[in-house]
Scaffold this motif. Structure first.
Motif, PDB file in Angstrom:
ATOM      1  N   LYS A   1       0.826  -1.210   0.000  1.00  0.00           N
ATOM      2  CA  LYS A   1       0.000   0.000   0.000  1.00  0.00           C
ATOM      3  C   LYS A   1       0.858   1.258   0.000  1.00  0.00           C
ATOM      4  CE  LYS A   1      -4.293  -1.297  -0.181  1.00  0.00           C
ATOM      5  NZ  LYS A   1      -5.124  -0.910  -1.348  1.00  0.00           N
ATOM      6  N   GLN A   2       2.011   1.199   0.661  1.00  0.00           N
ATOM      7  CA  GLN A   2       2.902   2.357   0.703  1.00  0.00           C
ATOM      8  C   GLN A   2       3.440   2.701  -0.681  1.00  0.00           C
ATOM      9  OE1 GLN A   2       5.944   1.436   3.617  1.00  0.00           O
ATOM     10  NE2 GLN A   2       4.431   0.581   5.035  1.00  0.00           N
ATOM     11  N   HIS A   3       3.439   1.717  -1.569  1.00  0.00           N
ATOM     12  CA  HIS A   3       3.931   1.918  -2.932  1.00  0.00           C
ATOM     13  C   HIS A   3       2.788   2.016  -3.939  1.00  0.00           C
ATOM     14  CE1 HIS A   3       8.214   1.216  -1.993  1.00  0.00           C
ATOM     15  NE2 HIS A   3       7.753   0.393  -1.066  1.00  0.00           N
ATOM     16  N   ASN A   4       1.565   2.219  -3.453  1.00  0.00           N
ATOM     17  CA  ASN A   4       0.389   2.318  -4.323  1.00  0.00           C
ATOM     18  C   ASN A   4       0.236   1.068  -5.190  1.00  0.00           C
ATOM     19  OD1 ASN A   4      -1.941   3.604  -5.304  1.00  0.00           O
ATOM     20  ND2 ASN A   4      -0.837   4.478  -7.050  1.00  0.00           N
ATOM     21  N   ILE A   5       0.376  -0.092  -4.548  1.00  0.00           N
ATOM     22  CA  ILE A   5       0.235  -1.382  -5.223  1.00  0.00           C
ATOM     23  C   ILE A   5      -0.847  -2.185  -4.515  1.00  0.00           C
ATOM     24  CG2 ILE A   5       1.380  -3.553  -5.818  1.00  0.00           C
ATOM     25  CD1 ILE A   5       4.034  -2.020  -5.838  1.00  0.00           C
ATOM     26  N   ASP A   6      -1.767  -2.728  -5.288  1.00  0.00           N
ATOM     27  CA  ASP A   6      -2.828  -3.559  -4.738  1.00  0.00           C
ATOM     28  C   ASP A   6      -2.466  -5.038  -4.878  1.00  0.00           C
ATOM     29  OD1 ASP A   6      -4.412  -1.349  -4.145  1.00  0.00           O
ATOM     30  OD2 ASP A   6      -5.418  -1.398  -6.089  1.00  0.00           O
ATOM     31  N   LEU A   7      -2.712  -5.795  -3.826  1.00  0.00           N
ATOM     32  CA  LEU A   7      -2.584  -7.248  -3.886  1.00  0.00           C
ATOM     33  C   LEU A   7      -3.930  -7.806  -4.324  1.00  0.00           C
ATOM     34  CD1 LEU A   7      -1.076  -9.909  -3.349  1.00  0.00           C
ATOM     35  CD2 LEU A   7      -1.813  -9.741  -0.960  1.00  0.00           C
ATOM     36  N   VAL A   8      -3.952  -8.488  -5.471  1.00  0.00           N
ATOM     37  CA  VAL A   8      -5.214  -8.933  -6.061  1.00  0.00           C
ATOM     38  C   VAL A   8      -5.179 -10.445  -6.315  1.00  0.00           C
ATOM     39  CG1 VAL A   8      -5.593  -6.692  -7.151  1.00  0.00           C
ATOM     40  CG2 VAL A   8      -4.448  -8.517  -8.448  1.00  0.00           C
ATOM     41  N   PRO A   9      -6.347 -11.073  -6.445  1.00  0.00           N
ATOM     42  CA  PRO A   9      -6.366 -12.477  -6.853  1.00  0.00           C
ATOM     43  C   PRO A   9      -5.722 -12.625  -8.233  1.00  0.00           C
ATOM     44  CG  PRO A   9      -8.538 -11.739  -6.113  1.00  0.00           C
ATOM     45  CD  PRO A   9      -7.696 -10.519  -6.230  1.00  0.00           C
ATOM     46  N   LEU A  10      -5.110 -13.762  -8.476  1.00  0.00           N
ATOM     47  CA  LEU A  10      -4.453 -13.988  -9.763  1.00  0.00           C
ATOM     48  C   LEU A  10      -5.391 -13.729 -10.929  1.00  0.00           C
ATOM     49  CD1 LEU A  10      -1.931 -15.068 -11.313  1.00  0.00           C
ATOM     50  CD2 LEU A  10      -2.982 -17.347 -11.145  1.00  0.00           C
ATOM     51  N   SER A  11      -6.622 -14.195 -10.835  1.00  0.00           N
ATOM     52  CA  SER A  11      -7.564 -14.053 -11.950  1.00  0.00           C
ATOM     53  C   SER A  11      -7.823 -12.603 -12.315  1.00  0.00           C
ATOM     54  CB  SER A  11      -8.883 -14.758 -11.625  1.00  0.00           C
ATOM     55  OG  SER A  11      -9.480 -14.190 -10.468  1.00  0.00           O
ATOM     56  N   ALA A  12      -7.666 -11.682 -11.372  1.00  0.00           N
ATOM     57  CA  ALA A  12      -7.900 -10.265 -11.658  1.00  0.00           C
ATOM     58  C   ALA A  12      -6.914  -9.714 -12.679  1.00  0.00           C
ATOM     59  CB  ALA A  12      -7.830  -9.448 -10.371  1.00  0.00           C
ATOM     60  N   LEU A  13      -5.706 -10.265 -12.717  1.00  0.00           N
ATOM     61  CA  LEU A  13      -4.695  -9.786 -13.654  1.00  0.00           C
ATOM     62  C   LEU A  13      -4.998 -10.205 -15.082  1.00  0.00           C
ATOM     63  CD1 LEU A  13      -1.358 -10.344 -11.709  1.00  0.00           C
ATOM     64  CD2 LEU A  13      -2.867  -8.353 -11.725  1.00  0.00           C
ATOM     65  N   TYR A  14      -5.825 -11.217 -15.249  1.00  0.00           N
ATOM     66  CA  TYR A  14      -6.160 -11.711 -16.583  1.00  0.00           C
ATOM     67  C   TYR A  14      -7.255 -10.878 -17.233  1.00  0.00           C
ATOM     68  CZ  TYR A  14      -3.340 -15.878 -15.721  1.00  0.00           C
ATOM     69  OH  TYR A  14      -2.293 -16.733 -15.478  1.00  0.00           O
ATOM     70  N   GLN A  15      -7.760  -9.900 -16.513  1.00  0.00           N
ATOM     71  CA  GLN A  15      -8.827  -9.057 -17.031  1.00  0.00           C
ATOM     72  C   GLN A  15      -8.303  -7.732 -17.576  1.00  0.00           C
ATOM     73  OE1 GLN A  15     -11.545  -8.707 -13.715  1.00  0.00           O
ATOM     74  NE2 GLN A  15     -11.640 -10.928 -13.459  1.00  0.00           N
ATOM     75  N   LYS A  16      -6.973  -7.589 -17.646  1.00  0.00           N
ATOM     76  CA  LYS A  16      -6.378  -6.355 -18.160  1.00  0.00           C
ATOM     77  C   LYS A  16      -5.134  -6.710 -18.950  1.00  0.00           C
ATOM     78  CE  LYS A  16      -4.264  -3.790 -15.109  1.00  0.00           C
ATOM     79  NZ  LYS A  16      -4.006  -2.981 -13.908  1.00  0.00           N
ATOM     80  N   PRO A  17      -4.661  -5.821 -19.840  1.00  0.00           N
ATOM     81  CA  PRO A  17      -3.452  -6.130 -20.613  1.00  0.00           C
ATOM     82  C   PRO A  17      -2.276  -6.386 -19.694  1.00  0.00           C
ATOM     83  CG  PRO A  17      -4.557  -4.193 -21.497  1.00  0.00           C
ATOM     84  CD  PRO A  17      -5.235  -4.523 -20.193  1.00  0.00           C
ATOM     85  N   SER A  18      -1.431  -7.358 -20.069  1.00  0.00           N
ATOM     86  CA  SER A  18      -0.269  -7.678 -19.254  1.00  0.00           C
ATOM     87  C   SER A  18       0.996  -7.195 -19.937  1.00  0.00           C
ATOM     88  CB  SER A  18      -0.182  -9.188 -19.024  1.00  0.00           C
ATOM     89  OG  SER A  18      -0.018  -9.874 -20.244  1.00  0.00           O
ATOM     90  N   PHE A  19       1.976  -6.848 -19.141  1.00  0.00           N
ATOM     91  CA  PHE A  19       3.260  -6.391 -19.639  1.00  0.00           C
ATOM     92  C   PHE A  19       4.323  -7.308 -19.057  1.00  0.00           C
ATOM     93  CE2 PHE A  19       0.341  -2.878 -19.314  1.00  0.00           C
ATOM     94  CZ  PHE A  19       0.419  -2.285 -20.552  1.00  0.00           C
ATOM     95  N   SER A  20       5.160  -7.858 -19.913  1.00  0.00           N
ATOM     96  CA  SER A  20       6.125  -8.842 -19.455  1.00  0.00           C
ATOM     97  C   SER A  20       7.537  -8.425 -19.760  1.00  0.00           C
ATOM     98  CB  SER A  20       5.849 -10.201 -20.123  1.00  0.00           C
ATOM     99  OG  SER A  20       4.590 -10.702 -19.719  1.00  0.00           O
ATOM    100  N   GLU A  21       8.425  -8.680 -18.818  1.00  0.00           N
ATOM    101  CA  GLU A  21       9.848  -8.536 -19.050  1.00  0.00           C
ATOM    102  C   GLU A  21      10.424  -9.912 -19.296  1.00  0.00           C
ATOM    103  OE1 GLU A  21      11.236  -6.731 -15.488  1.00  0.00           O
ATOM    104  OE2 GLU A  21      10.689  -4.710 -16.111  1.00  0.00           O
ATOM    105  N   PRO A  22      11.607  -9.999 -19.926  1.00  0.00           N
ATOM    106  CA  PRO A  22      12.233 -11.304 -20.134  1.00  0.00           C
ATOM    107  C   PRO A  22      12.422 -12.027 -18.801  1.00  0.00           C
ATOM    108  CG  PRO A  22      13.354  -9.635 -21.402  1.00  0.00           C
ATOM    109  CD  PRO A  22      12.395  -8.906 -20.518  1.00  0.00           C
ATOM    110  N   LEU A  23      12.140 -13.322 -18.794  1.00  0.00           N
ATOM    111  CA  LEU A  23      12.252 -14.113 -17.579  1.00  0.00           C
ATOM    112  C   LEU A  23      13.351 -15.139 -17.723  1.00  0.00           C
ATOM    113  CD1 LEU A  23       8.527 -14.897 -16.774  1.00  0.00           C
ATOM    114  CD2 LEU A  23      10.021 -13.384 -15.515  1.00  0.00           C
ATOM    115  N   THR A  24      13.938 -15.486 -16.612  1.00  0.00           N
ATOM    116  CA  THR A  24      14.873 -16.612 -16.584  1.00  0.00           C
ATOM    117  C   THR A  24      14.251 -17.718 -15.764  1.00  0.00           C
ATOM    118  OG1 THR A  24      15.966 -15.671 -14.642  1.00  0.00           O
ATOM    119  CG2 THR A  24      16.910 -15.156 -16.796  1.00  0.00           C
TER     120      THR A  24
END
Length: 249
Positions: free
Chosen positions: A222-245
């Protein structure tokens, strides 16, 4: 004038709130130990990834579901390291019918699961046919897929996208080491990724050290203006990905 300035501050605050970044934290490997139930004490919208046909998995999944929290199936998939897989596992030598039957049995145990992610799978997720058959099953049942990214050569996301299955990838493993210092450092990585991308996904495990660390760290979001949401909530908006290892399984 004072009222006007107050109104502008209210509008600015509302806009900041509307633009809050979002993270999902998925707790994997739930089901073999009675102590796994401690994950239910972690604050916020945690997502629970439950191993099929385990002694405590269904009980914990049902408790989470009663609280309207996301539950996904943590499906064992064949590892390149030959690790023991457990019940409900998918392997490279299985036919399409066998994969479908295994996934169906796992889903019947926890029918309210909103999707799956892979437990291990550094070999299976690199194989086109098993992943295609898995995605066909998910497509038919309108389930989502989270790629744990245990191999840099995973085809999970690619095939899911091709099949029209909602899919995302893990960004951070929080607890490959169980010291508070390490978990805190990984949590900071999660925060930074969320700020850059607007969304980020972390995976952790039901270790007592992890539960204790997350209980202390999650309020920082909350101090960083970030919401903790259920995983399924992220699938309802465009996602942005960085390269993963990939990470060790």
């Amino acid at each position: 004038m004072i009222r006007f300035l107050s109104f502008l501050m209210f509008i600015a605050g509302s806009a900041a709130f509307a633009n809050a970044a979002q993270v999902a934290i998925v707790i994997d490997d739930i089901g073999y130990r009675m102590t796994d139930k401690q994950v239910l004490t972690i604050p916020g919208n945690i997502t629970y990834a439950v191993l099929p046909q385990t002694p405590y998995g269904k009980r914990i999944a049902e408790a989470a579901n009663r609280r309207n929290q996301d539950v996904i199936l943590h499906i064992p998939m064949e590892s390149s390291q030959g690790k023991k897989l457990g019940p409900g596992a998918l392997t490279a030598d299985m036919s399409e019918a066998a994969i479908k039957a295994s996934l169906n049995e796992s889903l019947q145990e926890i029918p309210f699961a909103v999707g799956i992610n892979n437990h291990m799978g550094s070999h299976l997720t690199t194989l086109a046919k098993p992943m295609l058959w898995t995605m066909k099953f998910l497509k038919e049942r309108e389930l989502l897929f989270l790629d744990s990214v245990t191999s840099s050569k995973t085809l999970g996301r690619t095939i899911a996208d091709r099949m029209g299955v909602p899919a995302m990838s893990r960004h951070v493993f929080l607890d490959n080491q169980l010291s508070h210092q390490y978990i805190e450092g990984q949590f900071k990585q999660l925060i930074n990724k969320a700020k850059r991308q607007q969304t980020a996904i972390a995976i952790a495990h039901p270790h007592p050290e992890t539960v204790a660390a997350l209980t202390k760290l999650i309020p920082q979001l909350k101090q960083h203006n970030i919401d903790l949401v259920p995983l399924s909530a992220l699938y309802q908006k465009p996602s942005f990905s960085e390269p993963l290892t990939a990470s060790t399984e």
